[in-house]
Design an enzyme around this catalytic site. Structure first.
Site, short mmCIF file in Angstrom:
data_model
loop_
_atom_site.label_atom_id
_atom_site.label_comp_id
_atom_site.label_asym_id
_atom_site.label_seq_id
_atom_site.Cartn_x
_atom_site.Cartn_y
_atom_site.Cartn_z
N ASP A 91 45.45 35.89 44.91
CA ASP A 91 46.41 34.48 45.23
C ASP A 91 47.28 34.69 46.77
O ASP A 91 47.79 32.83 47.88
CB ASP A 91 46.22 33.36 44.55
N HIS A 104 50.15 40.15 38.11
CA HIS A 104 47.89 40.17 37.61
C HIS A 104 48.04 40.40 35.35
O HIS A 104 48.68 41.67 35.70
CB HIS A 104 47.43 40.19 38.05
N HIS A 142 45.83 29.78 36.58
CA HIS A 142 44.14 30.28 37.12
C HIS A 142 43.93 30.17 38.51
O HIS A 142 44.55 30.43 39.83
CB HIS A 142 43.19 30.01 35.98
#
Ligand code: CMC
Length: 422
Positions: A358, A302, A263
């Site tokens: 990210d 994702h 996460h």
């Protein structure tokens, strides 16, 4: 055509028609026909756990909106504090509302001296700042006993303001401790992001002046990270909140979830991966290794986005603005090459694996001087707005305590055997 489905219990031949509402079917309806038969859904892959009016996400189309406003417009025109207000209140503030909100948040940036002197200073010298943050947020509940009055609107608003305001102070304090630097008090003449940068980097100068381009870039990253509907940490917040715990304890649980590398820790993993790849020539072999099952391409894929993460697109642009000030992060070229190869490779295309938020955010943080350990902390600061918006929404709904079922697959009943006979 009726917006409904019909289920039939083949053991009895009984059928039940269940309406499809807002894209879902109520599990309680199924239970009428199938009492004691549970949905088996590890990871909540097919389960909607609540109704929510906060964030809209269409993973196939790559759409993200807060309270109806496209993330692209918010990133371009808004500020993190305004977005926090929007998430929490449902509407953008007018000038007077925003001035009040900003003043309130600014007035609550200081932390109790004991939080810093006795609590944070008690950590081991090499404590991870995210571990410190998780604990410090939980500890705040012991400083604000009124936080237990979760159905008192004034108390609730006060705790929300405190949490939004104190997160940057706690985050910077955790960093300063972990590098042996003295704590820097908030400078309430600065805006939210500049104040955080001051608490992070100020040394002996009377006033720390953050580069406006860097402060704005950080604020944009805060906007992009402010909410993401029912992600792992928000689910943790809702689950703990459903037990009617105070918001600091629930937020600490959410922070703990964000600490995990799947996460909030993924951008740190991206930097480690790019560093390990080392140079452009090694990229094709690395991609082949991932395809052969040697680890994952960090920052790719994702649970809900099955196209390019809209936040990643904005971050990629923001990276150029940051690098214009800091100089280019040498890992950027490796990242771009990796993306180019992955996006033309059938392994990634067929699995709909695209860069996520990210993939580029770590490059920006690193170029701005943040150590890797601070990356999840930088995520937690803005996500606090989302966590609290969901917590508030949950309490305003007629919610039940979160208590899933299980499918028991262990041994049947058996007799206890004394240790000498085992
Ligand atoms: N690299 C290579 N293969 C991947 C990757 C990846 N990053 N992600 C998924 N796959 C493959 C996976 O091996 C599987 O292949 P197969 O069907 O052949 O077994 C398929 O794609 C589906 O993967 P999954 O694990 O079922 O997908 P998931 O929805 O459970 O996992 C994820 C989502 C984000 C945990 C995963 O994509 C991942 O581990 N990505 C890398 C870590 C990362 O970047 N995390 C940040 C997520 S965004 C920030 C946030 O929201 O917190």
């Amino acid at each position: 055509m009726a917006e409904s489905i019909t289920i039939t219990d083949n053991r009895t031949g009984e059928s039940l028609e269940v309406p499809i509402l807002n894209g879902g079917v109520a599990a309680s309806e199924w239970s009428k026909l199938l009492p004691g038969v549970w949905f088996y859904d590890p990871g909540f892959m097919s389960t909607a756990v609540c109704e929510s009016a906060i964030t809209y996400l269409d993973g196939e189309a790559g759409v993200l909106r807060y309270r109806g406003y496209p993330i692209e417009q918010l990133a371009e025109h808004s500020t993190y504090l305004e977005v926090a207000y929007l998430l929490l209140n449902g509407e953008l503030p007018d000038t007077a509302q925003f001035d009040d909100w900003r003043r309130e948040v600014t007035m609550h940036t200081f932390i109790h001296e004991n939080v810093r002197k006795r609590f944070l200073d008690g950590f081991h010298y090499d404590a991870h700042p995210m571990g410190m943050l998780v604990s410090a947020v939980a500890a705040l509940s012991t400083f604000y006993l009124d936080a237990k009055d979760i159905f008192d609107p004034l108390s609730r608003a006060k705790q929300i303001t405190r949490l939004i305001a104190k997160m940057p102070t706690l985050a910077a304090a955790a960093h300063r401790f972990s590098v042996g630097m003295p704590f820097v008090y908030p400078d309430n003449s600065l805006d939210f992001a500049s104040n955080f940068l001051s608490m992070m980097w100020k040394v002996a100068e009377p006033r720390f002046e953050a580069d406006p381009a860097l402060a704005r870039a950080l604020d944009i990253l805060f906007i992009l990270h402010a909410d993401h509907e029912q992600n792992c940490s928000t689910t943790a917040m809702r689950v703990v909140g459903s037990a009617h715990a105070d918001p600091y304890s629930a937020c600490a649980a959410a922070c703990a979830a964000l600490y995990g590398p799947r996460h909030g820790g993924a951008n740190e993993a991206v930097i480690r991966m790019l560093t390990e790849i080392g140079n452009l020539d090694n990229v094709p072999a690395f991609v082949e290794g991932v395809k052969a099952g040697n680890g994952r391409l960090q920052g790719f894929g994702h649970r809900v986005y099955k196209s390019y993460d809209p936040r990643a697109k904005i971050i990629k642009r923001t990276a150029d603005q940051v690098f214009a000030v800091t100089g280019k992060n040498p890992l950027l070229d490796i990242a771009l090459k990796l993306e180019e190869i992955a996006l033309s490779d059938d392994y990634f295309v067929s699995r709909k694996l695209y860069p996520n938020v990210d993939f580029y955010s770590g490059l920006i943080y690193q170029a701005m001087g943040f150590p890797l350990e601070m990356f999840p902390v930088l995520f937690a600061i803005p996500r606090t707005a989302g966590w609290l918006a969901h917590w508030q929404e949950l309490l305003d709904q007629d919610s039940r305590i979160a208590r899933p079922r299980q499918l028991y697959v262990g041994t049947d009943e058996r007799e206890y055997v004394p240790v000498e006979r085992r």
